[in-house]
Enzyme design. Structure first.
Site, PDB file in Angstrom:
ATOM      1  N   ALA A 120      -9.968  34.321   1.952  1.00 15.04           N
ATOM      2  CA  ALA A 120      -9.940  35.376   3.186  1.00 15.04           C
ATOM      3  C   ALA A 120     -10.880  34.875   4.184  1.00 15.04           C
ATOM      4  N   THR A 122     -10.441  33.167   7.329  1.00 19.44           N
ATOM      5  CA  THR A 122      -9.556  33.175   8.938  1.00 19.44           C
ATOM      6  C   THR A 122      -9.287  34.682   9.489  1.00 19.44           C
ATOM      7  N   ILE A 153      -3.417  33.956   5.102  1.00 15.69           N
ATOM      8  CA  ILE A 153      -4.154  33.883   3.928  1.00 15.69           C
ATOM      9  C   ILE A 153      -3.357  33.335   2.708  1.00 15.69           C
ATOM     10  N   ARG A 264      18.542   0.006  -1.028  1.00 14.73           N
ATOM     11  CA  ARG A 264      19.530   0.147   0.198  1.00 14.73           C
ATOM     12  C   ARG A 264      19.525  -1.372   0.893  1.00 14.73           C
ATOM     13  N   GLN A 332      10.686   6.535   8.037  1.00 16.55           N
ATOM     14  CA  GLN A 332      11.087   5.387   8.735  1.00 16.55           C
ATOM     15  C   GLN A 332      11.765   4.493   7.749  1.00 16.55           C
ATOM     16  N   GLU A 359      -8.230  24.447   5.988  1.00 18.37           N
ATOM     17  CA  GLU A 359      -9.402  24.266   5.522  1.00 18.37           C
ATOM     18  C   GLU A 359     -10.210  23.237   6.277  1.00 18.37           C
TER      19      GLU A 359
HETATM   20  C1  LIG Z   1      20.403  13.702  12.567  1.00 18.43           C
HETATM   21  C2  LIG Z   1      20.957  12.532  12.894  1.00 18.43           C
HETATM   22  C3  LIG Z   1      21.944  12.424  13.729  1.00 18.43           C
HETATM   23  C4  LIG Z   1      22.688  11.132  13.907  1.00 18.43           C
HETATM   24  N1  LIG Z   1      24.041  11.091  14.797  1.00 18.43           N
HETATM   25  C5  LIG Z   1      24.664  10.226  14.854  1.00 18.43           C
HETATM   26  C6  LIG Z   1      25.811  10.188  15.499  1.00 18.43           C
HETATM   27  O1  LIG Z   1      25.949  10.984  16.188  1.00 18.43           O
HETATM   28  N2  LIG Z   1      26.561   8.851  15.596  1.00 18.43           N
HETATM   29  C7  LIG Z   1      26.397   7.806  14.789  1.00 18.43           C
HETATM   30  O2  LIG Z   1      27.189   7.285  14.591  1.00 18.43           O
HETATM   31  N3  LIG Z   1      25.340   7.836  13.897  1.00 18.43           N
HETATM   32  C8  LIG Z   1      24.524   8.967  13.902  1.00 18.43           C
HETATM   33  N4  LIG Z   1      23.282   8.907  13.165  1.00 18.43           N
HETATM   34  C9  LIG Z   1      22.968   7.852  12.242  1.00 18.43           C
HETATM   35  C10 LIG Z   1      21.849   7.003  12.809  1.00 18.43           C
HETATM   36  O3  LIG Z   1      22.053   6.481  13.836  1.00 18.43           O
HETATM   37  C11 LIG Z   1      21.557   6.131  11.631  1.00 18.43           C
HETATM   38  O4  LIG Z   1      20.778   6.880  10.788  1.00 18.43           O
HETATM   39  C12 LIG Z   1      20.155   5.099  12.044  1.00 18.43           C
HETATM   40  O5  LIG Z   1      21.279   4.079  12.954  1.00 18.43           O
HETATM   41  C13 LIG Z   1      19.690   4.507  10.910  1.00 18.43           C
HETATM   42  O6  LIG Z   1      20.691   4.027   9.945  1.00 18.43           O
HETATM   43  P1  LIG Z   1      20.576   4.400   8.429  1.00 18.43           P
HETATM   44  O7  LIG Z   1      20.104   5.794   8.384  1.00 18.43           O
HETATM   45  O8  LIG Z   1      21.781   3.772   7.587  1.00 18.43           O
HETATM   46  O9  LIG Z   1      19.300   3.533   7.812  1.00 18.43           O
HETATM   47  P2  LIG Z   1      19.133   1.878   7.504  1.00 18.43           P
HETATM   48  O10 LIG Z   1      19.917   1.246   8.460  1.00 18.43           O
HETATM   49  O11 LIG Z   1      19.611   1.965   6.154  1.00 18.43           O
HETATM   50  O12 LIG Z   1      17.521   1.774   7.608  1.00 18.43           O
HETATM   51  C14 LIG Z   1      16.613   2.005   6.621  1.00 18.43           C
HETATM   52  C15 LIG Z   1      15.408   1.091   7.239  1.00 18.43           C
HETATM   53  O13 LIG Z   1      15.450  -0.188   7.296  1.00 18.43           O
HETATM   54  C16 LIG Z   1      15.147  -0.470   8.514  1.00 18.43           C
HETATM   55  N5  LIG Z   1      16.127  -1.943   8.850  1.00 18.43           N
HETATM   56  C17 LIG Z   1      17.460  -1.810   8.631  1.00 18.43           C
HETATM   57  N6  LIG Z   1      17.758  -3.233   8.929  1.00 18.43           N
HETATM   58  C18 LIG Z   1      16.734  -3.894   9.514  1.00 18.43           C
HETATM   59  C19 LIG Z   1      16.339  -5.037   9.976  1.00 18.43           C
HETATM   60  N7  LIG Z   1      17.438  -6.065  10.211  1.00 18.43           N
HETATM   61  N8  LIG Z   1      15.282  -5.568  10.539  1.00 18.43           N
HETATM   62  C20 LIG Z   1      14.282  -4.458  10.246  1.00 18.43           C
HETATM   63  N9  LIG Z   1      14.248  -3.249   9.917  1.00 18.43           N
HETATM   64  C21 LIG Z   1      15.712  -3.020   9.278  1.00 18.43           C
HETATM   65  C22 LIG Z   1      15.674   0.519   9.456  1.00 18.43           C
HETATM   66  O14 LIG Z   1      14.851   0.315  10.887  1.00 18.43           O
HETATM   67  C23 LIG Z   1      15.062   1.682   8.794  1.00 18.43           C
HETATM   68  O15 LIG Z   1      13.530   1.815   9.044  1.00 18.43           O
HETATM   69  C24 LIG Z   1      22.522   9.985  13.111  1.00 18.43           C
HETATM   70  C25 LIG Z   1      21.496   9.998  12.077  1.00 18.43           C
HETATM   71  C26 LIG Z   1      20.835  11.401  12.011  1.00 18.43           C
HETATM   72  C27 LIG Z   1      19.558  11.540  10.975  1.00 18.43           C
HETATM   73  C1  LIG Z   2      -0.293  27.487   5.892  1.00 20.55           C
HETATM   74  C2  LIG Z   2      -1.674  27.701   6.098  1.00 20.55           C
HETATM   75  C3  LIG Z   2      -2.633  28.409   5.240  1.00 20.55           C
HETATM   76  C4  LIG Z   2      -3.934  28.765   5.235  1.00 20.55           C
HETATM   77  N1  LIG Z   2      -4.416  29.238   4.339  1.00 20.55           N
HETATM   78  C5  LIG Z   2      -5.640  29.802   4.500  1.00 20.55           C
HETATM   79  C6  LIG Z   2      -6.360  30.721   3.480  1.00 20.55           C
HETATM   80  O1  LIG Z   2      -5.962  30.571   2.346  1.00 20.55           O
HETATM   81  N2  LIG Z   2      -7.703  31.163   3.922  1.00 20.55           N
HETATM   82  C7  LIG Z   2      -8.093  31.318   5.117  1.00 20.55           C
HETATM   83  O2  LIG Z   2      -9.105  31.817   5.179  1.00 20.55           O
HETATM   84  N3  LIG Z   2      -7.386  30.425   5.972  1.00 20.55           N
HETATM   85  C8  LIG Z   2      -6.351  29.965   5.959  1.00 20.55           C
HETATM   86  N4  LIG Z   2      -5.684  29.172   6.981  1.00 20.55           N
HETATM   87  C9  LIG Z   2      -6.226  29.202   8.183  1.00 20.55           C
HETATM   88  C10 LIG Z   2      -6.801  27.897   8.663  1.00 20.55           C
HETATM   89  O3  LIG Z   2      -7.901  27.284   8.015  1.00 20.55           O
HETATM   90  C11 LIG Z   2      -6.723  27.753  10.174  1.00 20.55           C
HETATM   91  O4  LIG Z   2      -5.824  27.935  10.853  1.00 20.55           O
HETATM   92  C12 LIG Z   2      -7.652  26.728  10.783  1.00 20.55           C
HETATM   93  O5  LIG Z   2      -9.001  26.567  10.227  1.00 20.55           O
HETATM   94  C13 LIG Z   2      -7.427  26.319  12.387  1.00 20.55           C
HETATM   95  O6  LIG Z   2      -7.706  27.596  12.800  1.00 20.55           O
HETATM   96  P1  LIG Z   2      -6.805  28.190  13.921  1.00 20.55           P
HETATM   97  O7  LIG Z   2      -5.616  28.335  13.452  1.00 20.55           O
HETATM   98  O8  LIG Z   2      -7.251  29.612  14.413  1.00 20.55           O
HETATM   99  O9  LIG Z   2      -6.953  27.331  15.175  1.00 20.55           O
HETATM  100  P2  LIG Z   2      -7.927  27.234  16.396  1.00 20.55           P
HETATM  101  O10 LIG Z   2      -9.414  27.207  15.598  1.00 20.55           O
HETATM  102  O11 LIG Z   2      -7.707  28.058  17.437  1.00 20.55           O
HETATM  103  O12 LIG Z   2      -7.711  25.660  16.840  1.00 20.55           O
HETATM  104  C14 LIG Z   2      -6.708  25.225  17.743  1.00 20.55           C
HETATM  105  C15 LIG Z   2      -6.988  23.616  18.109  1.00 20.55           C
HETATM  106  O13 LIG Z   2      -8.402  23.795  18.570  1.00 20.55           O
HETATM  107  C16 LIG Z   2      -9.361  22.739  18.097  1.00 20.55           C
HETATM  108  N5  LIG Z   2     -10.404  22.985  18.121  1.00 20.55           N
HETATM  109  C17 LIG Z   2     -11.000  24.340  18.029  1.00 20.55           C
HETATM  110  N6  LIG Z   2     -12.335  24.323  17.887  1.00 20.55           N
HETATM  111  C18 LIG Z   2     -12.816  22.837  18.313  1.00 20.55           C
HETATM  112  C19 LIG Z   2     -14.063  22.326  18.453  1.00 20.55           C
HETATM  113  N7  LIG Z   2     -15.283  22.937  18.354  1.00 20.55           N
HETATM  114  N8  LIG Z   2     -13.941  21.110  18.704  1.00 20.55           N
HETATM  115  C20 LIG Z   2     -12.634  20.344  18.741  1.00 20.55           C
HETATM  116  N9  LIG Z   2     -11.550  20.874  18.703  1.00 20.55           N
HETATM  117  C21 LIG Z   2     -11.673  22.244  18.360  1.00 20.55           C
HETATM  118  C22 LIG Z   2      -8.437  22.771  16.626  1.00 20.55           C
HETATM  119  O14 LIG Z   2      -8.898  21.388  15.848  1.00 20.55           O
HETATM  120  C23 LIG Z   2      -7.185  22.881  16.939  1.00 20.55           C
HETATM  121  O15 LIG Z   2      -6.673  21.660  17.280  1.00 20.55           O
HETATM  122  C24 LIG Z   2      -4.196  28.951   6.591  1.00 20.55           C
HETATM  123  C25 LIG Z   2      -3.542  28.326   7.740  1.00 20.55           C
HETATM  124  C26 LIG Z   2      -2.181  27.964   7.593  1.00 20.55           C
HETATM  125  C27 LIG Z   2      -1.633  27.589   8.826  1.00 20.55           C
END
Ligand SMILES: Cc1cc2nc3c(=O)[nH]c(=O)nc-3n(C[C@H](O)[C@H](O)[C@H](O)COP(=O)(O)OP(=O)(O)OC[C@H]3O[C@@H](n4cnc5c(N)ncnc54)[C@H](O)[C@@H]3O)c2cc1C
Ligand SMILES: Cc1cc2nc3c(=O)[nH]c(=O)nc-3n(C[C@H](O)[C@H](O)[C@H](O)COP(=O)(O)OP(=O)(O)OC[C@H]3O[C@@H](n4cnc5c(N)ncnc54)[C@H](O)[C@@H]3O)c2cc1C
Lengths: 379, 257
Positions: A120, A122, A153, A264, A332, A359
């Site tokens: 602890a 943060t 924490i 696929r 992707q 961390e």
């Molecule tokens: C939240 C959500 C909402 C959606 N809403 C709709 C909707 O309203 N209507 C609808 O019709 N569809 C919808 N979709 C479907 C969406 O358009 C398809 O998921 C998308 O076109 C990708 O097809 P796939 O998931 O079958 O992936 P795949 O086609 O299997 O692709 C898998 C990977 O292979 C790559 N890939 C495939 N072929 C090639 C190639 N020839 N060359 C290079 N890379 C390739 C793709 O880029 C991808 O990285 C939705 C999907 C989601 C997740």
């Molecule tokens: C799921 C989860 C688990 C965690 N577990 C623990 C735990 O077990 N124990 C514990 O002690 N803490 C824990 N933390 C806290 C965690 O370590 C802090 O959230 C983290 O260190 C960032 O601090 P902050 O959230 O206050 O962000 P901030 O410090 O406010 O940072 C906000 C942004 O500003 C940037 N920034 C801040 N200062 C600078 C600087 N000097 N230069 C450049 N950029 C900067 C940061 O990189 C970030 O992008 C946990 C956090 C989460 C979300």
């Protein structure tokens, strides 16, 4: 890697891939890790990963730990975090800075998982800037009285033993911070609100509220005024382990992606035959292999007793960024399926995101690296 | 209680198995403790933990079996014995294994011996009963529950899905069936400690045996994978024609009539 470590690794893999993977979706839906899995993990000794053998732990070096963390990372990251936070930041403080009495008192139970550890540091006003702590500790007789609120924490709801950083001398800044071992049953200790998070379901992060919390003087961890340095050491020690867990997750989603791309079919061929897809896999594999080499290189340096402030920061940064890039590509490759919550890929995508924040954020790691570079190249 | 567990190293049949040159290709195969023997190890440890005594695991095989024995030690067995036949035997069968085990076990005064119901590779289920027979002690196969009070043993055994309750007495050999228990995973500290537990390695000569004493009584003629399952075929057309075609196919293709 020694034969022993290989053997340990294989057994952890068998357990994680058979038992934990089988309930991964359940963990996601119920936001809870089944008690049976936690019990089995205790029996296997996973909670004692970073504790020396004489206190009931495993007593293996950083290379060995990373080998096991890789396996623990290859499943639901909520489970990974429960184990990782306990064995990492949760226990390392007592292992590294604890005196003999403290070690004897806490470590055997922590190794057995009978007591869970948390860290602890943060606070609302002290995130990246951990020197800005508002939690105070005032000495009264044989006790310190702690007041303040910690947040985010991890494991707070499950933990029994907390490593807490608090200000003992507000005039001294970073040198006025002291670390304490605080038990959940100490008077004035409360766990507050539990956060709703983007991911890491099954792992819980919550507020820790200290209201006139009484901590006996013998629970000061390390020296008074060394709390900030201790915190940095604990975090630095955890970095290789965190990278190894990220590595395990990366490997898991590459495995899934490589199989998916061969099964696929679109445009009459498995999508791996589309170069755009196969190149994504190639890039994922290359980054993972690079991360693997770097992880074990830093772990080896730790085991050799070398100074790794810069390298550990680089590794934390690189490991987190690689995980995010790999997870993005995995989504992707899977197309629409990668976005659907019935399938694990989208979960890894969300869970990857936290690794760039906790961390020490990626930006803070760059600050650490740059600070070390300035020292290395001081004019 | 002096407990022995017979343990075989076998390939994992859940992994891909390849055959080349009439032998199972061990290159890609994963090796495990025969799962039925693992139930035996678990049960033996539970009995020892509640009643005291010692668990010794024994394997006949090659030097590679050391890994599986180490795993059994990591799970909690006290001692391991590897009877390494690598240099002495080309082939062996159930007789060979049983004969070697008996030679080893004869003077050990075992109270209870666990074997697996079958080994998932050979699947004969013979070694356990053969050992008991040669030792002159009773045996009960496919057990799913065992309770020991003094020298009396109450057993439930699986008989083709039903169960049978049996009373027996020590010394006794039992073979473990699925359902006997849920084997634990070896603990990580257990694995580290297993390195320090005794693992004795013997050869045939140490048991006053030579290869003729244990020569296999059977011969493996061929090993092959089951034919690949192919998708079924649906015949169409008039029922009359379908029947005709079916008979034709059974005759000419399947050659069963
Ligand atoms: C939240 C959500 C909402 C959606 N809403 C709709 C909707 O309203 N209507 C609808 O019709 N569809 C919808 N979709 C479907 C969406 O358009 C398809 O998921 C998308 O076109 C990708 O097809 P796939 O998931 O079958 O992936 P795949 O086609 O299997 O692709 C898998 C990977 O292979 C790559 N890939 C495939 N072929 C090639 C190639 N020839 N060359 C290079 N890379 C390739 C793709 O880029 C991808 O990285 C939705 C999907 C989601 C997740
Ligand atoms: C799921 C989860 C688990 C965690 N577990 C623990 C735990 O077990 N124990 C514990 O002690 N803490 C824990 N933390 C806290 C965690 O370590 C802090 O959230 C983290 O260190 C960032 O601090 P902050 O959230 O206050 O962000 P901030 O410090 O406010 O940072 C906000 C942004 O500003 C940037 N920034 C801040 N200062 C600078 C600087 N000097 N230069 C450049 N950029 C900067 C940061 O990189 C970030 O992008 C946990 C956090 C989460 C979300």
């Amino acid at each position: 890697m020694s034969e022993d470590i290989e053997f340990l690794k294989k057994n952890v893999r068998d357990f994680v891939q058979t038992e934990v993977e089988a309930v991964a979706m359940q963990i996601e839906e119920e936001n809870k890790i089944p008690e049976r899995i936690i019990e089995m993990s205790k029996e296997m000794g996973l909670f004692g990963l970073s504790i020396p053998e004489e206190y009931g732990g495993l007593g293996i070096g950083m290379v060995g730990k990373c080998a096991l963390y890789e396996e623990i990372g290859a499943t639901h990251n909520g489970y990974t975090t429960l184990i990782g936070a306990h064995t990492g930041i949760g226990t390392v403080g007592i292992v590294e800075m604890g005196n003999e009495e403290q070690r004897q008192k806490y470590l055997p139970d922590m190794a057995a998982g009978e007591k869970i550890g948390a860290f602890a540091l943060t606070e609302p006003a002290a995130g990246s800037n951990a020197t800005n702590l508002k939690t105070t500790a005032v000495k009264k007789g044989d006790k310190y009285i702690l007041n303040g609120t910690k947040h985010y924490i991890t494991n707070a709801t499950e933990a029994d033993v907390f490593t807490v950083m608090a200000v003992t001398d507000p005039l001294k800044g970073a040198k006025g911070i002291t670390s304490f071992i605080v038990e959940k049953d100490f008077p004035g200790f409360h766990v507050g609100a539990v956060e709703k998070k983007m991911g890491l379901r099954g792992s819980h992060s919550a507020e820790v509220i200290l209201e006139d919390c009484e901590v006996p003087v013998e629970n000061v961890l390390g020296e008074e005024g060394h709390g900030y340095v201790n915190a940095l050491k604990i975090l630095a020690n955890g970095r290789a382990g965190l990278a190894a867990r990220n590595l395990g997750s990366c490997q898991k989603i590459l495995d899934m992606s490589a199989i998916f791309a061969q099964t696929r079919v679109q445009f009459n061929v498995p999508i791996i035959e589309h170069q755009a897809v196969s190149h994504m896999l190639a890039e994922m594999a290359m980054e993972i292999e690079t991360l693997r080499s770097f992880t074990y290189r830093v772990a080896w340096m730790v085991d050799e007793g070398m100074k790794v402030i810069k390298e550990a920061a680089m590794l934390k940064l690189f490991g987190s960024e690689v995980y995010n890039r790999v997870a993005d590509k995995a989504v992707q490759v899977h197309g629409g399926l990668g976005y659907i919550a019935d399938y694990p890929i989208e979960r890894f995508f969300r869970d990857a995101r936290i690794t760039r924040i906790y961390e020490g954020t990626s930006e803070i790691q760059k600050n650490i690296i740059a600070g070390q570079l300035k020292k290395d190249y001081s004019l | 209680m002096n407990i022995y567990v017979l343990l075989k190293r076998t390939f994992d049949t859940e992994e891909k198995i390849a055959i080349s040159g009439g032998e199972i290709n061990s290159d890609g195969a994963e090796f495990i403790i025969n799962p039925y023997d693992e139930y035996g190890v678990e049960e033996a440890i539970q009995i020892r933990d509640s009643q005291g005594g010692e668990v010794t695991v024994v394997s006949v095989g090659s030097g590679d079996a050391e890994k599986q024995l180490r795993t059994a030690l990591a799970i909690g067995a006290d001692k391991a014995v590897l009877i390494n036949t690598e240099d002495d035997l080309e082939i062996g069968d159930e007789f060979t294994t049983a004969k070697i085990l008996v030679e080893f076990l004869e003077d050990k005064e075992a109270d209870l011996i666990f074997a697996g119901n079958v080994a998932i590779d050979g699947g004969s289920g013979q070694v356990g009963p053969r050992v008991a027979d040669l030792l002159g002690i009773p045996y009960v196969t496919t057990i799913t529950k065992i309770e020991i009070e003094g020298r009396n043993v109450n057993i439930i055994r699986d008989v083709e899905g039903s169960s049978e309750t049996i009373e027996a007495s020590l010394p006794l050999l039992v073979t473990a069936q699925q359902g006997l228990n849920e084997p634990r995973y070896p603990s990580l500290p257990g694995i580290m400690k297993a390195k320090k537990k005794p693992l004795e390695e013997l050869e045939l000569a140490d048991l006053d045996l030579d290869e003729n004493d244990v020569a296999a009584k059977t011969k493996t003629v061929d090993i092959y994978l089951p034919p690949k399952k192919e998708g079924g075929r649906i015949l169409d057309g008039e029922v009359q024609d379908q029947v005709k075609e079916l008979i034709n196919l059974l005759h000419s293709e399947a050659k069963v009539i």
